[in-house]
Design a protein around this motif. Structure first.
Motif, PDB file in Angstrom:
ATOM      1  N   THR A   1       6.436  19.032   1.289  1.00  0.00           N
ATOM      2  CA  THR A   1       6.522  20.374   1.868  1.00  0.00           C
ATOM      3  C   THR A   1       5.154  20.872   2.328  1.00  0.00           C
ATOM      4  O   THR A   1       5.072  21.850   3.067  1.00  0.00           O
ATOM      5  CB  THR A   1       7.110  21.374   0.856  1.00  0.00           C
ATOM      6  OG1 THR A   1       6.240  21.453  -0.282  1.00  0.00           O
ATOM      7  CG2 THR A   1       8.511  20.952   0.415  1.00  0.00           C
ATOM      8  N   THR A   2       4.092  20.203   1.891  1.00  0.00           N
ATOM      9  CA  THR A   2       2.731  20.604   2.263  1.00  0.00           C
ATOM     10  C   THR A   2       2.154  19.740   3.386  1.00  0.00           C
ATOM     11  O   THR A   2       0.984  19.841   3.702  1.00  0.00           O
ATOM     12  CB  THR A   2       1.796  20.543   1.038  1.00  0.00           C
ATOM     13  OG1 THR A   2       1.799  19.195   0.531  1.00  0.00           O
ATOM     14  CG2 THR A   2       2.227  21.517  -0.038  1.00  0.00           C
ATOM     15  N   GLY A   3       2.995  18.874   3.958  1.00  0.00           N
ATOM     16  CA  GLY A   3       2.561  18.056   5.083  1.00  0.00           C
ATOM     17  C   GLY A   3       1.952  16.720   4.720  1.00  0.00           C
ATOM     18  O   GLY A   3       1.469  15.996   5.599  1.00  0.00           O
ATOM     19  N   VAL A   4       1.964  16.356   3.450  1.00  0.00           N
ATOM     20  CA  VAL A   4       1.472  15.040   3.037  1.00  0.00           C
ATOM     21  C   VAL A   4       2.540  14.007   3.391  1.00  0.00           C
ATOM     22  O   VAL A   4       3.705  14.157   3.024  1.00  0.00           O
ATOM     23  CB  VAL A   4       1.170  14.991   1.529  1.00  0.00           C
ATOM     24  CG1 VAL A   4       0.780  13.576   1.093  1.00  0.00           C
ATOM     25  CG2 VAL A   4       0.060  15.978   1.182  1.00  0.00           C
ATOM     26  N   VAL A   5       2.137  12.972   4.117  1.00  0.00           N
ATOM     27  CA  VAL A   5       3.042  11.887   4.447  1.00  0.00           C
ATOM     28  C   VAL A   5       2.836  10.786   3.406  1.00  0.00           C
ATOM     29  O   VAL A   5       1.733  10.270   3.254  1.00  0.00           O
ATOM     30  CB  VAL A   5       2.783  11.330   5.864  1.00  0.00           C
ATOM     31  CG1 VAL A   5       3.660  10.120   6.130  1.00  0.00           C
ATOM     32  CG2 VAL A   5       3.027  12.414   6.913  1.00  0.00           C
ATOM     33  N   ILE A   6       3.909  10.480   2.693  1.00  0.00           N
ATOM     34  CA  ILE A   6       3.867   9.395   1.712  1.00  0.00           C
ATOM     35  C   ILE A   6       4.447   8.180   2.421  1.00  0.00           C
ATOM     36  O   ILE A   6       5.622   8.162   2.801  1.00  0.00           O
ATOM     37  CB  ILE A   6       4.709   9.731   0.475  1.00  0.00           C
ATOM     38  CG1 ILE A   6       4.249  11.069  -0.147  1.00  0.00           C
ATOM     39  CG2 ILE A   6       4.623   8.602  -0.539  1.00  0.00           C
ATOM     40  CD1 ILE A   6       5.220  11.623  -1.168  1.00  0.00           C
ATOM     41  N   ALA A   7       3.604   7.177   2.638  1.00  0.00           N
ATOM     42  CA  ALA A   7       4.022   5.997   3.387  1.00  0.00           C
ATOM     43  C   ALA A   7       3.823   4.759   2.516  1.00  0.00           C
ATOM     44  O   ALA A   7       2.754   4.552   1.955  1.00  0.00           O
ATOM     45  CB  ALA A   7       3.207   5.872   4.673  1.00  0.00           C
ATOM     46  N   ARG A   8       4.882   3.962   2.434  1.00  0.00           N
ATOM     47  CA  ARG A   8       4.821   2.722   1.662  1.00  0.00           C
ATOM     48  C   ARG A   8       4.893   1.551   2.634  1.00  0.00           C
ATOM     49  O   ARG A   8       5.862   1.395   3.368  1.00  0.00           O
ATOM     50  CB  ARG A   8       5.957   2.646   0.648  1.00  0.00           C
ATOM     51  CG  ARG A   8       5.875   1.442  -0.278  1.00  0.00           C
ATOM     52  CD  ARG A   8       6.882   1.538  -1.404  1.00  0.00           C
ATOM     53  NE  ARG A   8       8.260   1.571  -0.942  1.00  0.00           N
ATOM     54  CZ  ARG A   8       9.010   0.504  -0.675  1.00  0.00           C
ATOM     55  NH1 ARG A   8       8.514  -0.699  -0.800  1.00  0.00           N
ATOM     56  NH2 ARG A   8      10.249   0.667  -0.275  1.00  0.00           N
TER      57      ARG A   8
ATOM     58  N   TYR B   1       0.868  -1.179   0.000  1.00  0.00           N
ATOM     59  CA  TYR B   1       0.000   0.000   0.000  1.00  0.00           C
ATOM     60  C   TYR B   1       0.898   1.220   0.000  1.00  0.00           C
ATOM     61  O   TYR B   1       1.767   1.356   0.863  1.00  0.00           O
ATOM     62  CB  TYR B   1      -0.881   0.038   1.254  1.00  0.00           C
ATOM     63  CG  TYR B   1      -1.855  -1.104   1.343  1.00  0.00           C
ATOM     64  CD1 TYR B   1      -3.125  -0.995   0.787  1.00  0.00           C
ATOM     65  CD2 TYR B   1      -1.509  -2.292   1.979  1.00  0.00           C
ATOM     66  CE1 TYR B   1      -4.023  -2.042   0.852  1.00  0.00           C
ATOM     67  CE2 TYR B   1      -2.406  -3.342   2.046  1.00  0.00           C
ATOM     68  CZ  TYR B   1      -3.657  -3.218   1.492  1.00  0.00           C
ATOM     69  OH  TYR B   1      -4.548  -4.253   1.547  1.00  0.00           O
ATOM     70  N   VAL B   2       0.705   2.093  -0.976  1.00  0.00           N
ATOM     71  CA  VAL B   2       1.407   3.376  -1.006  1.00  0.00           C
ATOM     72  C   VAL B   2       0.335   4.431  -0.756  1.00  0.00           C
ATOM     73  O   VAL B   2      -0.553   4.639  -1.581  1.00  0.00           O
ATOM     74  CB  VAL B   2       2.115   3.619  -2.353  1.00  0.00           C
ATOM     75  CG1 VAL B   2       2.804   4.972  -2.352  1.00  0.00           C
ATOM     76  CG2 VAL B   2       3.102   2.493  -2.649  1.00  0.00           C
ATOM     77  N   LEU B   3       0.413   5.046   0.414  1.00  0.00           N
ATOM     78  CA  LEU B   3      -0.623   5.989   0.825  1.00  0.00           C
ATOM     79  C   LEU B   3      -0.056   7.393   0.905  1.00  0.00           C
ATOM     80  O   LEU B   3       0.966   7.622   1.551  1.00  0.00           O
ATOM     81  CB  LEU B   3      -1.197   5.590   2.185  1.00  0.00           C
ATOM     82  CG  LEU B   3      -1.748   4.157   2.279  1.00  0.00           C
ATOM     83  CD1 LEU B   3      -2.250   3.883   3.692  1.00  0.00           C
ATOM     84  CD2 LEU B   3      -2.832   3.924   1.258  1.00  0.00           C
ATOM     85  N   LEU B   4      -0.718   8.332   0.234  1.00  0.00           N
ATOM     86  CA  LEU B   4      -0.400   9.739   0.361  1.00  0.00           C
ATOM     87  C   LEU B   4      -1.404  10.287   1.367  1.00  0.00           C
ATOM     88  O   LEU B   4      -2.558  10.551   1.026  1.00  0.00           O
ATOM     89  CB  LEU B   4      -0.514  10.458  -0.992  1.00  0.00           C
ATOM     90  CG  LEU B   4       0.663  10.276  -1.948  1.00  0.00           C
ATOM     91  CD1 LEU B   4       0.792   8.842  -2.422  1.00  0.00           C
ATOM     92  CD2 LEU B   4       0.545  11.214  -3.119  1.00  0.00           C
ATOM     93  N   ILE B   5      -0.966  10.400   2.610  1.00  0.00           N
ATOM     94  CA  ILE B   5      -1.854  10.751   3.719  1.00  0.00           C
ATOM     95  C   ILE B   5      -1.847  12.267   3.891  1.00  0.00           C
ATOM     96  O   ILE B   5      -0.847  12.860   4.301  1.00  0.00           O
ATOM     97  CB  ILE B   5      -1.416  10.047   5.014  1.00  0.00           C
ATOM     98  CG1 ILE B   5      -1.317   8.528   4.763  1.00  0.00           C
ATOM     99  CG2 ILE B   5      -2.390  10.363   6.150  1.00  0.00           C
ATOM    100  CD1 ILE B   5      -0.543   7.769   5.816  1.00  0.00           C
ATOM    101  N   HIS B   6      -2.975  12.873   3.553  1.00  0.00           N
ATOM    102  CA  HIS B   6      -3.098  14.330   3.577  1.00  0.00           C
ATOM    103  C   HIS B   6      -3.493  14.818   4.972  1.00  0.00           C
ATOM    104  O   HIS B   6      -4.323  14.189   5.630  1.00  0.00           O
ATOM    105  CB  HIS B   6      -4.146  14.775   2.555  1.00  0.00           C
ATOM    106  CG  HIS B   6      -3.719  14.568   1.142  1.00  0.00           C
ATOM    107  ND1 HIS B   6      -3.465  13.321   0.597  1.00  0.00           N
ATOM    108  CD2 HIS B   6      -3.491  15.460   0.153  1.00  0.00           C
ATOM    109  CE1 HIS B   6      -3.108  13.463  -0.657  1.00  0.00           C
ATOM    110  NE2 HIS B   6      -3.118  14.738  -0.962  1.00  0.00           N
ATOM    111  N   PRO B   7      -2.942  15.945   5.415  1.00  0.00           N
ATOM    112  CA  PRO B   7      -3.217  16.461   6.747  1.00  0.00           C
ATOM    113  C   PRO B   7      -4.570  17.184   6.812  1.00  0.00           C
ATOM    114  O   PRO B   7      -4.652  18.400   7.023  1.00  0.00           O
ATOM    115  CB  PRO B   7      -2.049  17.411   7.009  1.00  0.00           C
ATOM    116  CG  PRO B   7      -1.704  17.929   5.645  1.00  0.00           C
ATOM    117  CD  PRO B   7      -1.940  16.769   4.713  1.00  0.00           C
TER     118      PRO B   7
END
Length: 193
Positions: free
Chosen positions: A182-189, A149-155
């Protein structure tokens, strides 16, 4: 043998519905469409670009296929996504065996989706990337077919909307990589155990 990689933009509370545009997905009276606007930056662009390079095929639910390709093929500006989306081999899950697929290199997937996708995994070398397609992802998750799962987790928290996992059973995952934009999105794989 291929691996299934689910690639999703989600809110902090797990909503994946309507990330791109206000009218993208209003099912259930969803009124927060376009919530992902303003979060894109170079970090996300580089990460997405690097992931698309290793894709052996794309896998979509029919609704996401029509919306995503319809949108990116109508955008007048040059972008890195249109060419990949059009030219990449695509599998499209549909309940309707007579579904007409409008874009080249597209193959319908009908019948038992977990059985069909198991066959695709055996036949395709490399990564089979699922974009959007929440209902399809939930089916693949339940069938134990997702490898990563590659999740772009937006704040952002919306409080309503379709969530990625819905009421899924527990699944243990291993964090393989994380990057913060730089916008606070955590990209988690994450890898599935």
């Amino acid at each position: 043998m291929g691996e299934i990689s689910v690639f999703e933009s989600v809110t902090l509370d797990g909503v994946l519905q309507g990330v791109g545009r206000p009218d993208e997905d209003t099912r259930g009276g969803f009124g927060h469409g376009g919530w992902g606007d303003g979060f894109a930056d170079e970090v996300i662009g580089r990460f997405v670009g690097s992931r698309m390079e290793g894709t052996g095929a794309l896998l979509f639910g029919r609704r996401t296929y029509e919306d995503l390709l319809g949108h990116w093929t109508s955008v007048p500006e040059t972008n890195p996504f249109t060419e990949v989306l059009v030219n990449q081999r695509k599998y499209v899950a549909s309940r309707d065996a007579d579904t007409a697929l409008a874009y080249p290199h597209s193959t319908p997937v009908t019948g038992d989706v977990t059985e069909a996708v198991s066959g695709i995994k055996r036949d395709v070398e490399g990564t089979i990337t699922v974009l959007g397609s929440g209902e399809l992802v939930r089916s693949l998750h339940a069938g134990g077919l997702v490898d990563e799962y590659v999740l772009l987790i937006h704040p952002i928290v919306l409080g309503s909307g379709t969530r990625l996992f819905g009421a899924a059973d527990r699944a243990d995952l291993v964090l393989e990589e994380s990057v913060t934009s730089t916008t606070g999105v955590v990209i988690a794989r994450y890898r599935a155990k």
